[in-house]
Enzyme design. Structure first.
Site, PDB file in Angstrom:
ATOM      1  N   ASP A  55      14.261  83.785  55.207  1.00  0.00           N
ATOM      2  CA  ASP A  55      15.508  83.639  55.969  1.00  0.00           C
ATOM      3  C   ASP A  55      15.747  82.164  56.291  1.00  0.00           C
ATOM      4  OD1 ASP A  55      17.899  84.197  57.204  1.00  0.00           O
ATOM      5  OD2 ASP A  55      17.026  85.249  58.919  1.00  0.00           O
TER       6      ASP A  55
ATOM      7  N   ARG B   4      23.688  77.776  51.431  1.00  0.00           N
ATOM      8  CA  ARG B   4      24.892  77.211  52.093  1.00  0.00           C
ATOM      9  C   ARG B   4      25.991  76.694  51.166  1.00  0.00           C
ATOM     10  NH1 ARG B   4      23.717  79.941  56.403  1.00  0.00           N
ATOM     11  NH2 ARG B   4      22.405  78.963  57.972  1.00  0.00           N
TER      12      ARG B   4
ATOM     13  N   ASN C 146      18.418  84.817  64.504  1.00  0.00           N
ATOM     14  CA  ASN C 146      18.912  86.193  64.394  1.00  0.00           C
ATOM     15  C   ASN C 146      18.203  86.901  63.252  1.00  0.00           C
ATOM     16  OD1 ASN C 146      20.340  88.512  63.888  1.00  0.00           O
ATOM     17  ND2 ASN C 146      22.355  87.542  63.804  1.00  0.00           N
TER      18      ASN C 146
ATOM     19  N   HIS D 213      19.202  81.005  52.556  1.00  0.00           N
ATOM     20  CA  HIS D 213      20.592  80.549  52.719  1.00  0.00           C
ATOM     21  C   HIS D 213      20.699  79.147  52.128  1.00  0.00           C
ATOM     22  CE1 HIS D 213      21.816  83.938  55.269  1.00  0.00           C
ATOM     23  NE2 HIS D 213      20.593  83.868  55.757  1.00  0.00           N
TER      24      HIS D 213
ATOM     25  N   HIS E   3      21.151  93.781  57.032  1.00  0.00           N
ATOM     26  CA  HIS E   3      20.868  93.032  58.263  1.00  0.00           C
ATOM     27  C   HIS E   3      21.129  94.024  59.392  1.00  0.00           C
ATOM     28  CE1 HIS E   3      21.424  89.318  60.948  1.00  0.00           C
ATOM     29  NE2 HIS E   3      21.726  90.347  61.710  1.00  0.00           N
TER      30      HIS E   3
HETATM   31 ZN   LIG Z   1      20.123  88.282  58.566  1.00  0.00          ZN
END
Ligand SMILES: [Zn+2]
Length: 445
Positions: free
Chosen positions: A320, A72, A293, A70, A189
């Site tokens: 992740d 962002r 998560n 990520h 996901h």
């Molecule tokens: Zn995820």
């Protein structure tokens, strides 16, 4: 910029590195490619325009490839940018990362994925492959412009609503059918939303004691089962993000035994950390640094994930990497954002969990952190063996180093690492992107 250019002018020799942890050799790099591998190359090439990087005692690995980062940007530049995220990636030994689509705006059009791709080109430290959203706005209502993103300059091949699950079976089926046209893959996901409404941590003994809403393993396993069946039904490629339970491993093992085109990733944190840290850890109890998560699971799940990564049921490690600013993490548990950073510690955690335990050798690490993710993401020029004629994407790693994790020096804009203060093995000494050092002596060039 100029300093980095100077080193690309002539040739470069990495002297005495153990390739994939094997016998040591010199690696001659010229014009961004591995020109030759052998003994005494420095002596043979003469004293001309050749930079030498001493690598005695270091392991040479192919540059790492992350399927799940990520970055962002656009939208949450207070947490990370393409520039800072690719700096963190280079420091972690990565030469290519996939940028997840849950940005603001969402990467669901050719315009946004091209913007992210262009920012990656400008950063210059690590190749950035944008992931395209499966559904418009990640809302799970209708398919995004998958074909336009595939045909764009970003050449998207991985599609994901990550952060959210594509829970509608009809939409998931259509996405799987659609991506076949351009050899794409849907990265799911896996999280059944109704079973995880309000969930705060793994459902089990610890969540019961702490009185936190549990996140049952079946919520992950039900979606993985359904999607394996759907992928087989339409004959498409499915990739499963961040597998976290022993039950998921069993389902994937079964799907692979049928010959279905299913691949899977595991994060470094799910290979090392367990849910009891929420109750009691060196960083205190109820510390939201452990809120993630999918959630941290049990010791039995960790053991199953390690075994699955070792035997190939799980194909690769993906970070992740999920940066969050301090105000989103250092708050009460229920209000805190989910996720942890991981690019700068991934290799160390994999060494701790997989190599020190005897489950993987360094060739096995290279397969799971470079070759397999490059194959799944269809990333040309990465994940290749260190061999003459191949692009010189190389990471030099010192497996004998040991240090306490100190996020103060991280290149990432965020500091939400669960490993702070923990002693981990290994150190990325240098990273080369097409022959050009992006990191030397552990520092960004
Ligand atoms: Zn995820």
């Amino acid at each position: 910029m100029d300093e980095r250019k100077d080193l690309t002018g002539g040739a470069l020799i990495i002297r005495g590195a153990g390739i994939l942890g094997g016998d040591s050799a010199d690696i001659l790099i010229r014009d961004g490619l591995v020109a030759e591998i052998g003994q005494g190359l420095r002596e043979r090439t003469g004293a001309g325009d050749v930079e030498v990087v001493e690598a005695a005692g270091l392991i040479a690995l192919p540059g790492l490839v992350d399927l799940h980062t990520h970055l962002r940007e656009p939208g949450r530049e207070d947490a990370e940018t393409v520039e800072t995220g690719t700096r963190a990636a280079a420091r972690g030994g990565y030469t290519a990362v996939h940028a997840m689509a849950n940005t603001d705006p969402v990467a669901d059009t050719a315009g946004v994925v091209e913007q992210v791709w262009r920012l990656g080109q400008e950063s210059g430290r690590c190749d950035v492959r944008p992931v395209g959203a499966v559904t418009v706005g990640l809302r799970g209502e209708r398919l995004a412009e998958l074909g336009a993103m595939a045909d764009s300059a970003a050449q998207v091949r991985v599609f994901s609503d990550d952060g959210k699950c594509v829970w509608d079976a009809v939409l998931m089926r259509r996405a799987l059918e659609y991506v076949k046209a351009f050899d794409g893959v849907v990265a799911q996901h896996a999280q059944e939303p109704r079973l995880t409404a309000g969930a705060q941590m793994n459902e089990g003994a610890v969540s019961g004691r702490l009185g936190l809403t549990g996140w049952p393993a079946v919520a992950e396993e039900a979606i993985i089962s359904r999607d394996c069946l759907l992928a087989a039904h339409v004959g498409s490629r499915l990739h499963i993000c961040h597998v976290s339970t022993a039950g998921s491993v069993e389902i994937i093992r079964w799907a692979k035994s049928k010959g279905w085109d299913v691949t899977a990733e595991v994060t470094p944190h799910h290979l090392l950390l367990t849910d009891d840290l929420v109750e009691d850890s060196p960083l205190g109890s109820y510390n939201p640094i452990y809120k993630v998560n999918p959630p941290l699971r049990t010791r039995a799940d960790v053991e199953a994930l390690r075994e699955a990564l070792a035997d190939g049921t799980i194909d690769c490690v993906a970070t992740d990497h999920a940066p969050h600013p301090v105000e989103d993490k250092e708050t009460e548990w229920a209000a805190a954002a989910m996720g942890m950073i991981g690019l700068e510690t991934a290799l160390a955690v994999v060494q701790e969990a997989m190599v020190e335990t005897g489950l993987l050798d360094w060739a096995g690490v290279a397969e799971r952190m470079s070759a397999a993710p490059a194959r799944i993401g269809r990333v040309a020029g990465h994940g290749r063996p260190i061999a003459a004629g191949e692009p010189a994407n190389i990471t030099l790693y010192d497996p004998a180093a040991r240090a306490a994790v100190d996020p103060a020096g991280y290149a990432s804009k965020s500091r939400n690492t669960p490993y702070e203060g923990l002693t981990l093995p290994g150190r990325v000494v240098a990273t080369f992107l097409r022959g050009r050092p992006t990191v030397l002596d552990g520092k960004l060039t």
